[in-house]
Design an enzyme around this catalytic site. Structure first.
Site, PDB file in Angstrom:
ATOM      1  N   HIS A  42      -2.064  10.940  -0.059  1.00  0.00           N
ATOM      2  CA  HIS A  42      -2.175   9.602  -0.625  1.00  0.00           C
ATOM      3  C   HIS A  42      -2.046   9.627  -2.142  1.00  0.00           C
ATOM      4  CE1 HIS A  42      -3.250   5.384  -0.520  1.00  0.00           C
ATOM      5  NE2 HIS A  42      -4.024   5.614  -1.567  1.00  0.00           N
TER       6      HIS A  42
ATOM      7  N   ASP B 258       3.362 -14.055  11.717  1.00  0.00           N
ATOM      8  CA  ASP B 258       2.069 -14.435  11.144  1.00  0.00           C
ATOM      9  C   ASP B 258       1.080 -13.280  11.349  1.00  0.00           C
ATOM     10  OD1 ASP B 258      -0.509 -15.438  10.744  1.00  0.00           O
ATOM     11  OD2 ASP B 258       0.012 -17.421  11.519  1.00  0.00           O
TER      12      ASP B 258
ATOM     13  N   GLU C 146       0.835  -1.212   0.000  1.00  0.00           N
ATOM     14  CA  GLU C 146       0.000   0.000   0.000  1.00  0.00           C
ATOM     15  C   GLU C 146       0.864   1.253   0.000  1.00  0.00           C
ATOM     16  OE1 GLU C 146      -3.167   0.061   2.881  1.00  0.00           O
ATOM     17  OE2 GLU C 146      -3.628   2.158   2.488  1.00  0.00           O
TER      18      GLU C 146
ATOM     19  N   LYS D 248      -7.817  -0.523  11.081  1.00  0.00           N
ATOM     20  CA  LYS D 248      -7.187  -0.977   9.833  1.00  0.00           C
ATOM     21  C   LYS D 248      -5.900  -0.198   9.604  1.00  0.00           C
ATOM     22  CE  LYS D 248      -6.488  -1.168   5.194  1.00  0.00           C
ATOM     23  NZ  LYS D 248      -5.504  -0.385   4.431  1.00  0.00           N
TER      24      LYS D 248
END
Lengths: 440, 440
Positions: B395, B298, B87, B282
């Protein structure tokens, strides 16, 4: 504090200079490490540049193993699934579950909704009923001003689906939201949604600035932030497998009826116990994320959506469920999946592009079905192991190769170890000792 | 159904034969795709074999960009953080937050607990009080029989911390658990925990088989499954940043007091609104997972643990919180982190090994602190953008490079586009049109 280990202007350095600064300040053997870091670059400069520019301050590539699980029959169509994961036994488990269900009708997947969400969070000094006086006029202006931004998305069948006011003033004084529903077709839509929301936020301010009849403070709503939500309970897919209980054979030495009953109890345990539900859902995401990484979708977004959905009724529960009715076994998963098959990195990342091709260039809706099937397959395989042989037998057999690599076993030693441990319990220590014994 | 698209014995094929079957059945240009798939292999066969054996049915490698965020001051020590993410803007955001807090005391991180959990789920036809008659003797035998399996872990300071019975019979008839707490030191401990639990399950059966005084059915507890839990609320780390409100400068054009107030309201919104909380968390995991992938931990396990923790009080909420007291701004994150810095792939994956070296070969507790700091930094950067300039400005600037690559811009076109879009809003369409105009 060691001042050599902090830096100004790092992002402006060339890639080689970045590496140089890192290896000189954080590694004992800078030259060797620099060579190793560079050894992970693609030879093809153009390909490397694409990877480099995906993120920032990039110095090299991180490789994950790209595996394939064939034999996924999803809505009557056979697929081979690309799975990128660092966890051993995930691909083996997916393959085995796919094969099992291939002969039993495969996976039936249904998209229950594709609505995506976003919010403009704002503060307005007045009551909800005062605010609602403006709702109709305000929303008309919001839709008008964002219409040009939606034109291309509308051509593809998407756009803004609804805008409404949401009263949040019981949580914070004067707190309200514009609650916006979107359809973004085959794109994940994050940029589209955020762009629309920011334009709406500007127009919200403009609208109230125009209301000269209002008290001055009501002419100035305070927009806090404008952002999509990853909680997308109406962007949902259901995957189901089903067969007569009697067909649940090939599950170790357990009779089908007993297997079905044990399986159902294991799912029930994950419905009622958050300790179990967390692990249960983690296994589902082992399958889901492996497809997401392979197709350059954002796994953090899907994880957040899935787990918050799992907590929707006030207790964190299993995303999958199971029933046995009239001799029929049915096992299904409902999971929110906001995915994209166009835009983002889907066409940019060299292997992501190939993954989508391997899947037949799916639409976002088709990819939702594929991903949900991968999650259900993984869950089925994990529960099947858990309620029969236990998880360790299969897992450690898969992990044996890693342990042998970690202790530097030769190819001959590996063969002997593999034979030996086909009949003995695998543990790191036992494998290490076995290899050492061979050497002496 | 196209029978060519399903297969038996796929896992037994050689790697080249696996690729051959896939490209011939799922791609339009098999030879070309085969070459491309192979082009992603390491030249170094040994290195490639290690990657291949991590997972199953592996045909190639999937590359993710490996970036670095310098200037993380964590508990007084400077770090450069390895971040693997697809991302855009995650690494830039982390770097910018790290730099900001470097001058304001850095990140203060504290491990609040390292307890890991596992359960033997079993059914026993009797009441909890009947079962409790056996608790002491049963647990003594469970500890005795697992003692040899714990010997090495105990030498490192770990082992079984407690075993108790948990009554689950209100959820399903006769349902009970052995609820076991573990300390696994620097290893994630999954194999250790599952091995112990499976041994306990066997001994549970043996114990009751020996109780000849009991009714026959009570001599046969039905063990459903034995498995660790990823819900680890007591394997917890807190990361905190703090400074006088007046020092919250350099946040765009907003006065520090107003910035602090807006920031606190944004955190509050994520505390009260699950739609916002999901996105908020998130963002935290954008930072956390990037370190986890870089160190071969993990991420599905940590995601599941974090999100189920976020739902612990019956509503899904923010993992971070904020307060302004006596002119002091304080922002912190509490997140369960069950990590490992030994075992698993940590020493096996070539770049994971280097990541841990870059971090100074941390203990699991140190890595918990580093990962929590990465999560808090990411959250700080995201909220800072959201409550000031909005998320899209930064962004889309980061994403500009991706768009330029997607439309196949030349290096000269990229320079001109970068200059142009430093003053214009970035959208895919506008960038595409700008490049097309340059070409005509």
């Amino acid at each position: 504090m060691d001042k050599n280990k902090t830096i100004s202007g790092f992002s402006k350095l060339s890639k080689r200079k970045k590496i140089k600064w890192i290896v000189e300040n954080f590694f004992k053997d800078p030259e060797h490490v620099m060579k190793e870091i560079i050894s992970h670059w693609y030879k093809d400069e153009e390909k490397q540049q694409i990877l480099d520019e995906i993120s920032e301050n990039t110095i090299t590539n991180y490789s994950l193993p790209y595996g394939v699980a064939p034999n996924f029959l999803i809505n009557g169509r056979p697929y081979a699934l690309p799975l990128v994961t660092e966890e051993s036994s995930v691909v083996a488990a997916a393959s085995s579950a796919a094969k099992f269900w291939l002969d039993r009708g495969g996976f039936h997947c249904e998209v229950l909704g594709t609505t995506k969400l976003g919010h403009v969070h704002f503060f307005w000094p007045g009551t909800i009923s005062q605010l609602q006086h403006h709702e109709e006029a305000l929303i008309a202006r919001l839709l008008e001003v964002t219409a040009p931004l939606c034109a291309r998305m509308e051509k593809r069948g998407g756009g803004i689906r609804s805008v409404r006011l949401r009263d949040m003033s019981m949580e914070m004084d004067d707190y309200y939201q514009l609650f916006v529903e979107f359809e973004t077709c085959d794109s994940m839509g994050a940029n589209f949604i955020n762009t629309i929301l920011e334009a709406m936020a500007d127009e919200l301010k403009a609208y109230f600035a125009d209301q000269a009849q209002l008290p001055t403070e009501q002419q100035r709503p305070d927009v806090l932030m404008s952002i999509l939500s990853n909680h997308t309970p109406d962007c949902l897919c259901r995957a189901t497998v089903s067969c007569p209980v009697g067909d649940l054979t090939a599950c170790a030495d357990v009779a089908p009826e007993i297997f079905a009953e044990r399986f159902a109890r294991a799912v029930r345990a994950a419905q009622v116990d958050p300790f179990r539900a967390t692990t249960h859902n983690k296994g589902i995401f082992n399958g889901i994320d492996a497809v997401l990484v392979a197709t350059a979708n954002d796994f953090r977004a899907v994880e957040a959506a899935g787990h918050s959905h799992a907590a929707r009724d006030g207790q964190y529960r299993s995303l999958s469920d199971c029933r046995i009715v009239d001799g029929q076994f049915e096992f299904w998963l409902e999971v929110p999946l906001a995915l994209g098959t166009v835009g983002g990195l889907t066409a940019l990342h060299p292997m992501a592009k190939r993954s989508l091709e391997m899947l037949g260039k799916p639409s976002a809706r088709e990819l939702m079905c594929i991903v949900a099937a991968a999650g259900l397959a993984q869950n089925f395989a994990a529960l099947r192991s858990l309620v029969t042989t236990g998880i360790q037998q299969g897992h450690m057999k898969m992990h044996l190769g890693n342990i042998l690599n970690a202790v530097g076993a030769s190819s001959g030693e590996k063969d002997q170890a593999t034979e030996h441990f086909s009949e003995h319990k695998v543990s790191y220590q036992d494998v290490k000792e076995f290899v050492e014994t061979l050497r002496n």
